[in-house]
Design an enzyme around this catalytic site. Structure first.
Site, mmCIF file in Angstrom:
data_model
loop_
_atom_site.group_PDB
_atom_site.id
_atom_site.type_symbol
_atom_site.label_atom_id
_atom_site.label_comp_id
_atom_site.label_asym_id
_atom_site.label_seq_id
_atom_site.Cartn_x
_atom_site.Cartn_y
_atom_site.Cartn_z
ATOM 1 N N CYS A 285 -32.645 3.317 17.534
ATOM 2 C CA CYS A 285 -31.559 2.340 17.469
ATOM 3 C C CYS A 285 -30.605 2.754 16.355
ATOM 4 O O CYS A 285 -31.010 2.811 15.187
ATOM 5 C CB CYS A 285 -32.110 0.942 17.195
ATOM 6 S SG CYS A 285 -30.826 -0.312 16.975
ATOM 7 N N GLU B 50 -0.646 -36.741 0.361
ATOM 8 C CA GLU B 50 -0.191 -35.437 0.839
ATOM 9 C C GLU B 50 -1.225 -34.373 0.492
ATOM 10 O O GLU B 50 -1.985 -34.532 -0.476
ATOM 11 C CB GLU B 50 1.151 -35.077 0.190
ATOM 12 C CG GLU B 50 1.065 -34.958 -1.318
ATOM 13 C CD GLU B 50 2.406 -34.746 -1.975
ATOM 14 O OE1 GLU B 50 3.005 -33.690 -1.712
ATOM 15 O OE2 GLU B 50 2.845 -35.623 -2.749
ATOM 16 N N LYS C 125 -10.189 -34.455 -4.802
ATOM 17 C CA LYS C 125 -10.589 -33.088 -4.453
ATOM 18 C C LYS C 125 -11.599 -33.083 -3.313
ATOM 19 O O LYS C 125 -12.445 -33.970 -3.198
ATOM 20 C CB LYS C 125 -11.195 -32.398 -5.681
ATOM 21 C CG LYS C 125 -10.296 -32.361 -6.902
ATOM 22 C CD LYS C 125 -9.120 -31.428 -6.726
ATOM 23 C CE LYS C 125 -9.507 -29.976 -6.860
ATOM 24 N NZ LYS C 125 -9.865 -29.572 -8.230
ATOM 25 N N CYS D 250 -31.247 -5.354 22.659
ATOM 26 C CA CYS D 250 -30.488 -4.965 21.473
ATOM 27 C C CYS D 250 -29.058 -4.581 21.863
ATOM 28 O O CYS D 250 -28.871 -3.735 22.748
ATOM 29 C CB CYS D 250 -31.173 -3.785 20.778
ATOM 30 S SG CYS D 250 -30.233 -3.116 19.384
ATOM 31 N N CYS E 226 -28.675 -0.529 21.113
ATOM 32 C CA CYS E 226 -29.357 0.555 21.824
ATOM 33 C C CYS E 226 -29.913 0.131 23.179
ATOM 34 O O CYS E 226 -30.421 0.971 23.933
ATOM 35 C CB CYS E 226 -30.479 1.143 20.974
ATOM 36 S SG CYS E 226 -31.874 0.012 20.705
ATOM 37 N N TYR F 213 7.380 -30.923 -3.685
ATOM 38 C CA TYR F 213 6.680 -32.206 -3.600
ATOM 39 C C TYR F 213 7.028 -33.158 -4.746
ATOM 40 O O TYR F 213 6.499 -34.269 -4.811
ATOM 41 C CB TYR F 213 5.158 -32.011 -3.568
ATOM 42 C CG TYR F 213 4.586 -31.172 -4.685
ATOM 43 C CD1 TYR F 213 4.585 -31.611 -6.010
ATOM 44 C CD2 TYR F 213 4.043 -29.919 -4.416
ATOM 45 C CE1 TYR F 213 4.071 -30.848 -7.030
ATOM 46 C CE2 TYR F 213 3.508 -29.149 -5.438
ATOM 47 C CZ TYR F 213 3.527 -29.607 -6.741
ATOM 48 O OH TYR F 213 3.014 -28.844 -7.755
ATOM 49 N N CYS G 15 -35.218 -5.919 17.619
ATOM 50 C CA CYS G 15 -35.075 -4.752 18.486
ATOM 51 C C CYS G 15 -36.325 -3.892 18.364
ATOM 52 O O CYS G 15 -36.829 -3.643 17.263
ATOM 53 C CB CYS G 15 -33.838 -3.953 18.076
ATOM 54 S SG CYS G 15 -33.741 -2.309 18.819
ATOM 55 N N LYS H 238 -3.005 -31.306 -1.169
ATOM 56 C CA LYS H 238 -2.859 -30.667 -2.477
ATOM 57 C C LYS H 238 -2.888 -29.157 -2.267
ATOM 58 O O LYS H 238 -3.936 -28.570 -2.009
ATOM 59 C CB LYS H 238 -3.976 -31.096 -3.423
ATOM 60 C CG LYS H 238 -3.852 -30.528 -4.827
ATOM 61 C CD LYS H 238 -4.982 -31.047 -5.719
ATOM 62 C CE LYS H 238 -4.840 -30.507 -7.143
ATOM 63 N NZ LYS H 238 -4.963 -29.043 -7.190
ATOM 64 N N ASP I 255 -3.030 -25.283 -2.862
ATOM 65 C CA ASP I 255 -3.696 -24.435 -3.845
ATOM 66 C C ASP I 255 -2.844 -23.197 -4.076
ATOM 67 O O ASP I 255 -2.997 -22.174 -3.422
ATOM 68 C CB ASP I 255 -5.092 -24.047 -3.342
ATOM 69 C CG ASP I 255 -5.944 -23.420 -4.439
ATOM 70 O OD1 ASP I 255 -5.535 -23.483 -5.611
ATOM 71 O OD2 ASP I 255 -7.010 -22.869 -4.115
#
Length: 750
Positions: free
Chosen positions: A453, A126, A324, A429, A432, A236, A447, A128, A130
């Site tokens: 810009c 199942e 894990k 860009c 701009c 669980y 750019c 785990k 957290d």
């Protein structure tokens, strides 16, 4: 993480000292994680420390401490809650981090039970969760007590808070007379994001991840706060029961679900390690789609009679294992690709992801590096990821290494949706509309808009006020963004910062009337700005945000030229040579490409000499002096000269800034009386009695200039073993050459 010595090489004294250090570190980590709900290290770091502690204890059993972390579960209790002693201890689980450790677990179980490798042995698998472990005690179907795990033996009474969690039933029908349900309180990704938005809007603390948020919410002394938080609960396991729930783990969980508890629908029955691993892989691949955090898969022997026979160790059951996930890896979905424009004009692709927790941090954005990386190529055009490109809608693997920005590492082509299209990187860009070009040899598209810009302009301003630059108190990222968009008191260039006060006095709409500013805060900002009208030359140069010019190189330039007017004059003088150098690079690149296309071996280009032969001598001399500075190469020199070239937008902005400053301070005064004051010194070869950095710093402190290459302006070459072309050139030019001992003798009394 520290680099640990192999355990077998430790002396007993070293082992005892390390065990003491590990005990302190793990105690701090437990307190931060379990008691304060504010972890200071990642799960991966914590696991590594615990494994190191166990390895040393295995090798030096006689040194095992009375307060050994291997004998502890959870952490200390928080103040303010009454204590609850668990009738059956709430233990932790043994961890596995590899397939081989899982197979070892199965082997141990079989040996303990006397089962052959071929005998059927079922396990449940199942996710785990957290979150925060919680025990719920029901008597005659009524919830009478809820307690956290605490240190495993004693937990905190959080009954009133648990009653506010929707997934926790207050009453049960058909339950045993006494039933203790165990499970995990958690928070979904969506609820976590919404909670943090509310916290931020209210000016309250925001949480680092859903686990912290869930734990902190459940452990509130005021249950009304817990009620306002979107907590959930998965059951669980069980503790005390007045009658058996079932004969197997799987059926017992089904019984718990029938009583009205939420149990995880991904729980599976597996026959042996291969099916367990297949389930592990499936859960890992679907991790990002769950909507809540998991950090592994838990396996439990299914037969409850087997569980009773296997029993417990001091802190873990023999019949269960937590497998894990790699702490810094996760799979999730790429929802979009955004393009950010930095202060140097670089177009950086950013992956927008379905949120997933990686290494204890919720990740929703990750870097995609550049357009080649998205296309599945490295900087040389060779395939990476087996040539797989990255597309919107893909399932991608994300990783973190320490605290660096998350990155997209891989793509699962088996999960690629139908109809996806290759990503086309923009050639203009997005901020701009200026052309975005890739220079030869550059992996990044940039750019060309410069200060027109808005993205480049704001990022340059943020850099300008940063800590290593002008560091103006009260003027940070948030304020820069506000002023840049302000119509009444706009800040578009660095010089605009220093005219704020004068413009404020001339305006009807005052700064004090804007969000976040009152009369006093406005006065403090103006005073902080005025303090920075005097600035050291190296900080001034670094603040300009010139590409490739970091703090170290800014100091090198400042020490060499000593004053801004001298450096500005050198830049102006070197400009024709820098432009010719760029043109020569392009000519050589074109010739090499033509040679390669024709099937000929590319040779050193004669076009370079042809382009540069008309460069004025004064320009060439200024250019070579710039290149001779230790730490300054062609790339940096070209960037500095072309950025600050006469007649350009950047140069005009810098001249406007200088006009607003009272003084640009030269570097710290160097010695005026020493054997090497005023000399230009070059170090080459291997220095055996000092590092190159130490030699350079010492020479500069004595008033010398340190250059990185030999030229006609070089006065002295210090040559250690392995000196090569620099020593040859010095001999050709008649430059004095001494060894390291000679150098130390020369400066000995200085």
């Amino acid at each position: 993480m520290p680099d640990f010595k192999p355990v077998e090489t430790l002396a007993p004294g070293e082992a005892a000292q390390e065990l003491a250090s590990l005990s302190d570190a793990l105690a701090r980590a437990n307190r931060a994680y379990h008691t304060e709900d504010a972890p200071e290290i990642s799960d991966a770091e914590y696991d590594a420390l615990k494994r190191r502690n166990a390895e040393i204890e295995d090798h030096f059993s006689e040194l095992k401490r009375p307060d050994s972390p291997s004998e502890q579960v959870g952490g200390a209790l928080a103040e303010g809650f009454s204590k609850v002693r668990h009738e059956i201890r709430m233990l932790s689980l043994e961890n596995a981090f590899s397939d081989s450790e899982l197979r070892d677990f199965d082997d141990r179980v079989r040996r303990y039970l006397g089962l052959s490798a071929a005998a059927p042995l079922l396990y449940t698998a199942e996710p785990k969760i957290d979150g925060l472990s919680l025990s719920l005690r029901y008597e005659n179907g009524v919830l009478v007590q809820a307690a956290t795990r605490g240190d495993g033996a004693v937990g905190e009474n959080v009954t009133q808070n648990a009653l506010t969690v929707a997934d926790i039933p207050r009453m049960l029908t058909g339950a045993p007379e006494v039933l203790e349900i165990r499970g995990e309180v958690y928070m979904s990704h969506a609820d976590f994001a919404a909670l943090n938005e509310r916290q931020a809007a209210a000016g309250d603390r925001v949480f680092a991840n859903p686990r912290n948020a869930a734990a902190g919410s459940l452990r509130q002394l005021d249950a009304t706060i817990t009620r306002s938080r979107p907590l959930r609960f998965f059951a669980y396991a069980w503790g005390v029961v007045s009658e058996p729930l079932a004969a197997t783990q799987f059926d017992a969980i089904a019984r718990i679900a029938s009583l009205g508890f939420q149990t995880n629908p991904l729980t599976r029955l597996c026959n042996g390690p291969e099916e367990m691993l297949a389930t592990y892989r499936d859960i890992e691949e679907n991790r990002a789609r769950l909507g809540y955090d998991i950090d592994g898969v838990v396996y439990k022997v299914n037969d409850l009679d087997y569980q009773r026979r296997l029993g417990f160790r001091s802190t873990t059951p023999r019949w269960a294992l937590a497998h894990k996930f790699p702490a810094e890896l996760a799979w999730t979905v790429l929802e979009a690709i955004d393009i950010q424009v930095g202060r140097t004009g670089a177009l950086s692709p950013v992956a927008r992801l379905t949120p997933v927790t990686v290494g204890g941090v919720v990740v929703s954005n990750a870097t995609l590096h550049n357009e080649d990386y998205i296309a599945g190529l490295d900087s040389a055009g060779n395939p990476i990821r087996e040539g797989k490109d990255i597309r919107i809608g893909d399932t991608v693997q994300v990783y973190r290494a320490g605290d660096v920005i998350p990155k997209v590492a891989d793509v699962d082509l088996a999960r690629r949706p139908d109809g996806t299209e290759p990503y086309h990187f923009p050639e203009t860009c997005p901020q701009c509309g200026s052309p975005a070009i890739r220079e030869p040899g550059d992996s990044v598209r940039r750019c060309t808009g410069g200060l027109i810009c808005p993205a480049q302009a704001t990022e340059k301003l943020k850099h300008f006020v940063s800590r290593g630059a002008f560091d103006i108190e009260g003027l940070g990222v948030k304020q820069i963004e506000m002023f840049f968009a302000d119509d009444m008191l706009p800040v578009k260039t660095p010089a605009d910062i220093f005219t704020l006060e004068a413009r404020d006095k001339a305006q009807i709409a005052k700064l004090a009337n804007r969000d976040g500013f009152g009369k006093r805060s406005a006065e403090k900002l103006f005073a902080a700005i005025d303090e920075r009208r005097v600035i050291p030359l190296e900080r001034f140069l670094f603040a300009l945000g010139i590409r490739h010019l970091g703090e170290v190189a800014a100091k090198d330039l400042a020490r060499h030229y000593h004053a801004w007017p001298a450096l500005r004059s050198a830049i102006d003088a070197a400009q024709p040579a820098a432009i010719a150098s760029l043109a020569a690079d392009e000519a050589e690149a074109e010739e090499r490409a033509a040679a390669a296309q024709a099937g000929r071996r590319a040779e050193i280009s004669r076009a370079r000499a042809a382009v540069r032969e008309n460069v004025p001598a004064e320009a060439e001399a200024a250019w070579q002096e710039l290149l001779s500075i230790d730490g300054v190469g062609t790339t940096l020199a070209t960037s500095v000269v072309t950025t600050l070239a006469k007649g350009g937008h950047e140069r005009a902005a810098v001249d406007d800034l200088v006009a607003q400053l009272r003084e640009i301070e030269p570097p710290e005064s160097r010695a005026t009386e020493s054997p090497v004051v005023g000399l230009t010194v070059v170090f080459t070869g291997t220095l055996e009695k000092m590092t190159r950095a130490e030699a350079k710093a010492r020479a500069e402190s004595l008033g010398a200039k340190v250059a990185g290459s030999v030229s006609a302006k070089t006065d002295l070459l210090v040559a250690g073993p392995g000196a090569g072309s620099k020593a040859t050139k010095a001999a050709e030019l008649g430059i004095r050459v001494i060894d390291e001992d000679g150098w130390l003798d020369l400066i000995g009394g200085a």
